[in-house]
Design a protein around this motif. Structure first.
Motif, short mmCIF file in Angstrom:
data_model
loop_
_atom_site.label_atom_id
_atom_site.label_comp_id
_atom_site.label_asym_id
_atom_site.label_seq_id
_atom_site.Cartn_x
_atom_site.Cartn_y
_atom_site.Cartn_z
N SER A 1 36.36 48.77 1.64
CA SER A 1 35.15 48.48 -0.05
C SER A 1 34.46 47.33 0.69
O SER A 1 33.70 47.10 1.99
CB SER A 1 35.96 47.01 -0.54
OG SER A 1 36.94 48.28 -1.25
N GLU B 1 38.97 56.00 1.71
CA GLU B 1 40.61 55.85 1.72
C GLU B 1 40.39 56.41 3.05
O GLU B 1 39.78 57.49 2.96
CB GLU B 1 40.93 56.63 0.41
CG GLU B 1 40.46 56.38 -0.76
CD GLU B 1 41.70 54.71 -0.62
OE1 GLU B 1 41.83 54.05 -2.32
OE2 GLU B 1 42.75 54.57 0.00
N SER C 1 43.00 58.16 5.93
CA SER C 1 44.39 57.82 5.95
C SER C 1 44.14 59.25 6.93
O SER C 1 44.30 59.64 7.70
CB SER C 1 44.96 58.86 4.58
OG SER C 1 44.69 60.33 4.31
N TYR D 1 33.96 52.94 -1.33
CA TYR D 1 35.66 52.74 -1.19
C TYR D 1 35.33 53.72 -0.51
O TYR D 1 34.33 54.76 -0.26
CB TYR D 1 36.56 52.95 -2.33
CG TYR D 1 36.34 51.86 -3.23
CD1 TYR D 1 35.99 52.26 -4.60
CD2 TYR D 1 37.28 50.70 -3.06
CE1 TYR D 1 35.54 51.72 -5.18
CE2 TYR D 1 37.40 49.92 -4.25
CZ TYR D 1 36.88 50.31 -5.13
OH TYR D 1 36.50 48.90 -6.50
N ARG E 1 42.15 51.68 3.07
CA ARG E 1 40.88 51.24 2.30
C ARG E 1 39.72 50.14 2.85
O ARG E 1 40.16 48.83 2.58
CB ARG E 1 41.75 51.07 0.85
CG ARG E 1 40.51 51.25 -0.24
CD ARG E 1 41.03 50.69 -1.45
NE ARG E 1 40.28 51.19 -2.97
CZ ARG E 1 40.71 50.77 -3.64
NH1 ARG E 1 40.71 49.83 -4.04
NH2 ARG E 1 40.22 51.74 -4.93
N SER F 1 34.95 57.04 -2.36
CA SER F 1 34.09 57.22 -3.71
C SER F 1 33.34 55.49 -4.01
O SER F 1 32.72 54.92 -3.24
CB SER F 1 35.54 56.84 -4.74
OG SER F 1 36.37 55.86 -3.92
N PHE G 1 39.86 61.47 4.31
CA PHE G 1 38.73 60.46 4.30
C PHE G 1 38.57 60.90 3.09
O PHE G 1 38.07 62.13 2.73
CB PHE G 1 38.14 59.89 4.83
CG PHE G 1 38.49 59.36 6.79
CD1 PHE G 1 39.25 59.19 6.89
CD2 PHE G 1 36.98 58.69 7.03
CE1 PHE G 1 40.25 58.85 8.44
CE2 PHE G 1 37.59 57.95 8.59
CZ PHE G 1 38.86 58.30 8.80
N THR G 2 38.49 60.05 2.26
CA THR G 2 37.62 60.38 0.45
C THR G 2 37.02 59.12 0.64
O THR G 2 36.97 57.74 0.42
CB THR G 2 38.69 60.06 -0.61
OG1 THR G 2 40.14 61.23 -0.24
CG2 THR G 2 38.43 60.36 -1.35
N SER H 1 47.22 54.37 7.09
CA SER H 1 46.32 54.35 6.16
C SER H 1 45.23 52.71 5.85
O SER H 1 45.67 51.76 5.90
CB SER H 1 46.76 54.67 4.70
OG SER H 1 47.04 56.11 4.99
#
Length: 115
Positions: free
Chosen positions: A21, A81, A83, A79, A19, A70, A67-68, A17
């Motif tokens: 930004s 995220e 995984s 962001y 993350r 936000s 993927f997420t 994973s």
């Protein structure tokens, strides 16, 4: 003029994973559409995920469920995220801020997924 600075890329093993930004230098962030794109060597840039100012979120089929996207409007930050990363996710990831008809781009951050 809005400057975007991405961070969080790197080298990760398949299944891992990361993350990402993306920080915007100034407002009006909250009324902008934020998106993440990626481009692998020899490929065209593709849209990965988008988060509109109205709250609509869309993902590329290839990343759905993994993927997420936000955003934190107070921090002017978006962001991504990621995984269950796969080697085919290897690319330079760039964030995009769209305000009206104007697009702003970050410099990109490299994500490399080893098998």
């Amino acid at each position: 003029q809005v400057q975007l600075v991405e961070s969080g890329g790197g080298l990760v093993q398949a299944g891992g994973s990361l993350r990402l930004s993306c920080v915007a230098s100034r407002s009006p962030f909250s009324i902008s559409t934020m998106a993440w794109y990626r481009q692998a060597p020899g490929n065209q840039r593709e849209l990965v995920a988008v988060f509109s100012s109205g709250g609509t979120i869309k993902y590329a089929d290839s990343v759905k469920g993994r993927f997420t996207i936000s955003r934190d409007n107070a921090k002017k930050t978006a962001y991504l995220e990621m995984s269950s990363l796969k080697p085919e996710d290897t690319a330079v990831y760039s964030c995009n801020l769209k305000l009206g008809s104007t697009n702003y781009w970050g410099q990109g951050t490299q994500v490399t997924v080893s098998s």
